[in-house]
Design a protein around this motif. Structure first.
Motif, PDB file in Angstrom:
ATOM      1  N   VAL A  83       9.493   5.047   9.975  1.00 21.24           N
ATOM      2  CA  VAL A  83       9.195   3.622  10.135  1.00 21.24           C
ATOM      3  C   VAL A  83       7.743   3.435  10.564  1.00 21.24           C
ATOM      4  CG1 VAL A  83       9.762   1.523  11.422  1.00 21.24           C
ATOM      5  CG2 VAL A  83      11.582   3.063  10.695  1.00 21.24           C
ATOM      6  N   GLY A  84       7.275   4.280  11.474  1.00 24.68           N
ATOM      7  CA  GLY A  84       5.890   4.188  11.922  1.00 24.68           C
ATOM      8  C   GLY A  84       4.903   4.466  10.803  1.00 24.68           C
ATOM      9  N   ALA A  85       5.192   5.488  10.001  1.00 26.97           N
ATOM     10  CA  ALA A  85       4.305   5.816   8.880  1.00 26.97           C
ATOM     11  C   ALA A  85       4.258   4.680   7.875  1.00 26.97           C
ATOM     12  CB  ALA A  85       4.772   7.108   8.209  1.00 26.97           C
ATOM     13  N   ALA A  86       5.422   4.100   7.560  1.00 27.17           N
ATOM     14  CA  ALA A  86       5.472   2.991   6.607  1.00 27.17           C
ATOM     15  C   ALA A  86       4.716   1.780   7.131  1.00 27.17           C
ATOM     16  CB  ALA A  86       6.924   2.615   6.315  1.00 27.17           C
ATOM     17  N   SER A  87       4.869   1.489   8.413  1.00 25.83           N
ATOM     18  CA  SER A  87       4.208   0.319   8.994  1.00 25.83           C
ATOM     19  C   SER A  87       2.694   0.474   8.988  1.00 25.83           C
ATOM     20  CB  SER A  87       4.711   0.093  10.422  1.00 25.83           C
ATOM     21  OG  SER A  87       6.102  -0.145  10.434  1.00 25.83           O
ATOM     22  N   ALA A  88       2.212   1.668   9.306  1.00 30.06           N
ATOM     23  CA  ALA A  88       0.765   1.891   9.289  1.00 30.06           C
ATOM     24  C   ALA A  88       0.220   1.770   7.870  1.00 30.06           C
ATOM     25  CB  ALA A  88       0.451   3.269   9.865  1.00 30.06           C
ATOM     26  N   ALA A  89       0.917   2.360   6.898  1.00 29.08           N
ATOM     27  CA  ALA A  89       0.437   2.335   5.516  1.00 29.08           C
ATOM     28  C   ALA A  89       0.487   0.932   4.929  1.00 29.08           C
ATOM     29  CB  ALA A  89       1.263   3.298   4.661  1.00 29.08           C
ATOM     30  N   VAL A  90       1.559   0.193   5.225  1.00 25.45           N
ATOM     31  CA  VAL A  90       1.697  -1.145   4.663  1.00 25.45           C
ATOM     32  C   VAL A  90       0.675  -2.099   5.272  1.00 25.45           C
ATOM     33  CG1 VAL A  90       3.277  -3.109   4.490  1.00 25.45           C
ATOM     34  CG2 VAL A  90       4.093  -0.834   4.011  1.00 25.45           C
ATOM     35  N   GLY A  91       0.111  -1.726   6.418  1.00 22.01           N
ATOM     36  CA  GLY A  91      -0.982  -2.523   6.961  1.00 22.01           C
ATOM     37  C   GLY A  91      -2.133  -2.658   5.969  1.00 22.01           C
ATOM     38  N   ILE A  92      -2.313  -1.639   5.121  1.00 24.05           N
ATOM     39  CA  ILE A  92      -3.357  -1.711   4.086  1.00 24.05           C
ATOM     40  C   ILE A  92      -3.041  -2.847   3.113  1.00 24.05           C
ATOM     41  CG2 ILE A  92      -4.432  -0.456   2.172  1.00 24.05           C
ATOM     42  CD1 ILE A  92      -3.849   2.142   3.688  1.00 24.05           C
ATOM     43  N   VAL A  93      -1.771  -2.988   2.747  1.00 18.18           N
ATOM     44  CA  VAL A  93      -1.369  -4.073   1.849  1.00 18.18           C
ATOM     45  C   VAL A  93      -1.657  -5.426   2.488  1.00 18.18           C
ATOM     46  CG1 VAL A  93       0.580  -5.145   0.660  1.00 18.18           C
ATOM     47  CG2 VAL A  93       0.389  -2.657   0.744  1.00 18.18           C
ATOM     48  N   VAL A  94      -1.311  -5.565   3.771  1.00 21.31           N
ATOM     49  CA  VAL A  94      -1.570  -6.819   4.474  1.00 21.31           C
ATOM     50  C   VAL A  94      -3.063  -7.124   4.478  1.00 21.31           C
ATOM     51  CG1 VAL A  94      -1.380  -8.012   6.691  1.00 21.31           C
ATOM     52  CG2 VAL A  94       0.480  -6.528   5.918  1.00 21.31           C
ATOM     53  N   GLY A  95      -3.888  -6.088   4.716  1.00 19.41           N
ATOM     54  CA  GLY A  95      -5.335  -6.282   4.697  1.00 19.41           C
ATOM     55  C   GLY A  95      -5.833  -6.739   3.332  1.00 19.41           C
ATOM     56  N   VAL A  96      -5.315  -6.144   2.265  1.00 21.95           N
ATOM     57  CA  VAL A  96      -5.724  -6.538   0.911  1.00 21.95           C
ATOM     58  C   VAL A  96      -5.313  -7.980   0.626  1.00 21.95           C
ATOM     59  CG1 VAL A  96      -5.315  -6.123  -1.550  1.00 21.95           C
ATOM     60  CG2 VAL A  96      -5.704  -4.195  -0.004  1.00 21.95           C
ATOM     61  N   ILE A  97      -4.117  -8.344   1.028  1.00 20.89           N
ATOM     62  CA  ILE A  97      -3.633  -9.715   0.801  1.00 20.89           C
ATOM     63  C   ILE A  97      -4.523 -10.720   1.533  1.00 20.89           C
ATOM     64  CG2 ILE A  97      -1.729 -11.291   1.315  1.00 20.89           C
ATOM     65  CD1 ILE A  97       0.131  -8.824   0.846  1.00 20.89           C
ATOM     66  N   ASN A  98      -4.864 -10.409   2.785  1.00 22.92           N
ATOM     67  CA  ASN A  98      -5.719 -11.321   3.559  1.00 22.92           C
ATOM     68  C   ASN A  98      -7.120 -11.396   2.975  1.00 22.92           C
ATOM     69  OD1 ASN A  98      -3.634 -11.830   5.339  1.00 22.92           O
ATOM     70  ND2 ASN A  98      -4.255 -10.245   6.783  1.00 22.92           N
TER      71      ASN A  98
END
Length: 735
Positions: free
Chosen positions: A485-500
């Motif tokens: 869960v921690g690994a997924a959350s850190a990696a998906v932060g990149i997606v959130v950054g791209v969206i923003n």
């Protein structure tokens, strides 16, 4: 090979969980390395436990320490590739404790990148690094070096724990940010400069050090730990025993036990696979012995267990992230999820009952049921941690404070006994904490009194005491559960950054709604005659938009954890559904539900595969059974999108409209369940099943006109059922 009979051994169950749960399979290490990693894991658990109770450090430090722990444990436990022998213990000069030297190098680089940001927050003079405020948007060389390292290693963490699918999708998002001008049409944008991209992915508030990692480090980890500790101390067994008492004696008893126990267990477990293995070890063999086919028994357990992520009060990690995205109290999410979760379990329960009627199955014999008095005499103390945690949570305190109190009470209930004076150090420490918080105004008198009473009562638990080594092993297991869960959350932060950074969410949302509008216009001409129309264009646009988003959730959910899927898709669904007038909470829950549905939708349905391993059945057939059993979870999102009152969140709650909307949704789920099984009072013919399936879908949107149409569709089947009953009664009387 399975153990004798239908029952699997504890080791076989652990092997199934390792095979199908994300990140459960780990590399064997030498005893010395195992000791080092145990110390790291326990330090990781203790750090999060103490900061939840005594106060969080600055965000950049807190997330830095969390990420550093992930790098150490994941690179030590997870091999670079999942080959057959990658998890075996091997002797080699190029390994330290069976961890390859390249993995140790990557581990060191990842830890350095995770901790560079907090260390450099106020500047590092000897490195020529200014204070972070002056570097925001203008990263220096060190920022670029460590930023690139962090992006690469975080993607590698996700790949090692979860496979290739999630990192591949994230790379597509990264390519979109960097190469915007080459994309066609509405998706085209000027592109993000590489330095700007690295800066936005690395610095806090967005990107890797953003909300997803913060929620995991601050809230999700604690509830994962609570679930593991509470299960170890006996709460899971208490749930299963009570479910057996409640439902075991009725028609199809073991299957109903599976539904009820999974609903109970879902309140403390956000993991579908863990829920499947824990409760399925007992319920699946019992279902098979009663006469249910193996694929159906596995499907019942998978469909029931998949509800763990949507069952209040402890839902999956995505629910906590949802609360942060919506800037709502977590308790609001919990309250909103009550009826949809009930609708899901009602659907599974109905199918199970009708299937038992179809197969002529009875309940468990009375002597096979646990005794209520004996169950509660032994296990009553295990409920205290859950009660204490919920009391704190619903009194307005932070989720991590409630988790701290729940874990503390679970430790007391498991390890402290009045007859062992040395063990009273645990309740004494927590009582001291409660009084300290009360004296400083941190706890009100009611909460302080409740927690104090629960602490003293927990020491009276009649169950055998759990020793410190046993509890340390439990805490280590809890940390391992949280790594993926921690690994997924850190990696998906990149997606959130791209969206923003790029605004792709609004672009895709517009594409969804405009595409649905075009389809609606074409469809409208087919269902309109003169001035009469079966449905308006706006209604068709909404319905088709929901269908498109639901299909996207299910298709993208193949092999992606629900949390990561929710974060990626809500960025598309929220703008699209907002344009159609859907409240934000309903649209977020809509995406979450269909992300969970993906876990029981073939061809990739990890919960169903785990259940099939226990049931020794065909995995694909088990997945199909799980999906059909989970129809309540499929239709529930449609119901609360059309009637947000079902989420209890309307500013002016109308009990009568809620009752009507709930009855309409329940009628839809019941009609679909009968259509799936082909049995109600008597067998339902094929034409009747088709009519009921159509009626069930029409019932989902509560409206007098559509509900009257649904009732009219059902009438021929109702008539056929009562005629069949009368015919059967006449034949029985004649015989």
């Amino acid at each position: 090979m399975q153990a004798s009979g239908d029952t699997l051994s504890a080791e076989e169950l652990r092997e199934i969980e390792r095979k199908y749960d994300e990140g459960a399979a780990t590399r064997a290490v030498t005893p010395a390395m195992a000791l080092v990693l145990k110390v790291v894991a326990l330090s990781f658990a203790v750090y999060h436990f103490l900061t939840a109770g005594f106060g969080l450090p600055a965000d950049h430090w807190h997330m830095g320490w969390h990420l550093a722990g992930l790098f150490i444990l994941i690179y030590a436990y997870f091999p670079i590739f999942r080959s057959k022998g990658a998890y075996d213990l091997k002797a080699s000069r190029f390994r330290v404790g069976n961890v390859p030297i390249p993995d140790l190098v990557l581990m060191a680089l990842g830890v350095a990148a995770a901790l560079y940001l907090p260390f450099a927050w106020r500047g590092i003079a000897w490195m020529g690094v200014e204070e972070q405020t002056f570097r925001m948007g203008n990263p220096n060389t060190w920022d670029m070096v460590f930023g690139i390292i962090l992006i690469g290693t975080v993607l590698d963490l996700a790949r090692r724990t979860l496979g290739w699918i999630l990192p591949a999708i994230i790379c597509v998002f990264m390519a979109y940010a960097l190469f915007g001008p080459v994309f066609p049409g509405l998706l085209q944008h000027p592109g993000v400069k590489f330095r700007t991209f690295v800066s936005s992915m690395y610095f806090p508030s967005e990107g890797i050090f953003g909300v997803t990692l913060w929620v995991t480090a601050t809230i999700v980890f604690h509830f994962v730990l609570f679930g593991v500790v509470a299960q170890r101390t006996g709460l899971g067994k208490l749930f299963i025993d009570n479910a057996t008492i409640l439902a075991g004696r009725y028609r199809g008893g073991p299957a109903k036990v599976s539904v009820v126990s999974s609903a109970f267990f879902g309140t403390i477990s956000g993991s579908s696979v863990a829920n499947t293995v824990s409760t399925g070890a007992l319920t699946i063999p019992n279902m098979k012995r009663l006469g249910y086919p193996g694929h159906f028994a596995g499907g019942v357990e998978a469909a029931s267990s998949a509800g763990g992520q949507i069952t209040p009060p402890i839902m999956g990690a995505a629910a906590f992230i949802m609360a942060e995205f919506l800037e709502l109290p977590y308790t609001t999410i919990v309250i909103a999820a009550i009826f949809p979760a009930m609708l899901h379990y009602l659907g599974v329960f109905t199918v199970v009952h009708l299937m038992a009627r179809k197969l002529g199955l009875e309940g468990l014999p009375k002597d096979a049921l646990p005794r209520l008095k004996a169950v509660w005499a032994e296990g009553w103390a295990n409920l205290l941690p859950l009660v204490g945690m919920l009391a704190v949570l619903f009194s307005g305190y932070t989720p991590y404070m409630s988790a701290f109190c729940g874990i503390s009470l679970a430790l007391v209930a498991g390890m402290a006994r009045w007859r062992n004076p040395l063990t009273l150090v645990y309740p004494a420490a927590f009582l001291g904490y409660v009084l300290w918080k009360f004296a400083g105004g941190g706890f009100d008198p009611v909460i302080a009194a409740l927690l104090s009473a629960a602490t003293l009562l927990a020491c009276l638990s009649p169950q055998p005491r759990i020793t410190l080594p046993e509890m340390s092993e439990t805490l280590e297991t809890g940390v391992k559960y949280a790594l993926a869960v921690g690994a997924a959350s850190a990696a998906v932060g990149i997606v959130v950054g791209v969206i923003n950074t790029t605004g792709i969410g609004f672009r895709l949302g517009f594409m969804v709604t405009s595409g649905a509008a075009t389809m609606a216009e074409n469809l409208h001409t087919l269902i309109s005659i003169g001035g009469w129309e079966l449905a308006s264009i706006p209604d068709l646009t909404l319905f088709l938009s929901l269908i498109l988003i639901a299909l996207a959730c299910i298709l993208m959910g193949a092999g992606i954890p629900t949390t990561a899927l929710y974060i990626m898709l809500v960025s598309v669904a929220q703008p699209a559904l907002a344009q159609l007038g859907i409240p934000p909470l309903a649209s977020h829950l809509f995406v979450l539900y269909y992300g969970v549905v993906a876990e029981i939708t073939p061809p990739v349905c990890t919960s169903a595969y785990a259940a099939s391993a226990i049931a020794n059945s065909n995995p694909f057939r088990t997945g199909v059974s799980a999906f059909t059993l989970g129809l309540g979870k499929v239709v529930a999102p449609m119901a609360f999108v059309y009637a947000p009152v079902l989420l209890f969140t309307a500013t002016t709650f109308e009990p009568l409209f809620f009752a009507y909307a709930a009855a309409s949704a329940i009628a839809g789920v019941f009609a679909l369940s009968v259509a799936v099984v082909g049995m109600w009072k008597v067998a339902v013919p094929v034409w009747g099943r088709v009519l009921l399936a159509v009626a069930g879908l029409v019932f989902i949107a509560p409206d007098w006109s559509t509900d009257l149409i649904a009732v009219a569709i059902c009438l021929p089947v109702v008539l056929q059922q009562f005629l069949g009953l009368r015919r059967g009664a006449v034949q029985e009387a004649g015989a």
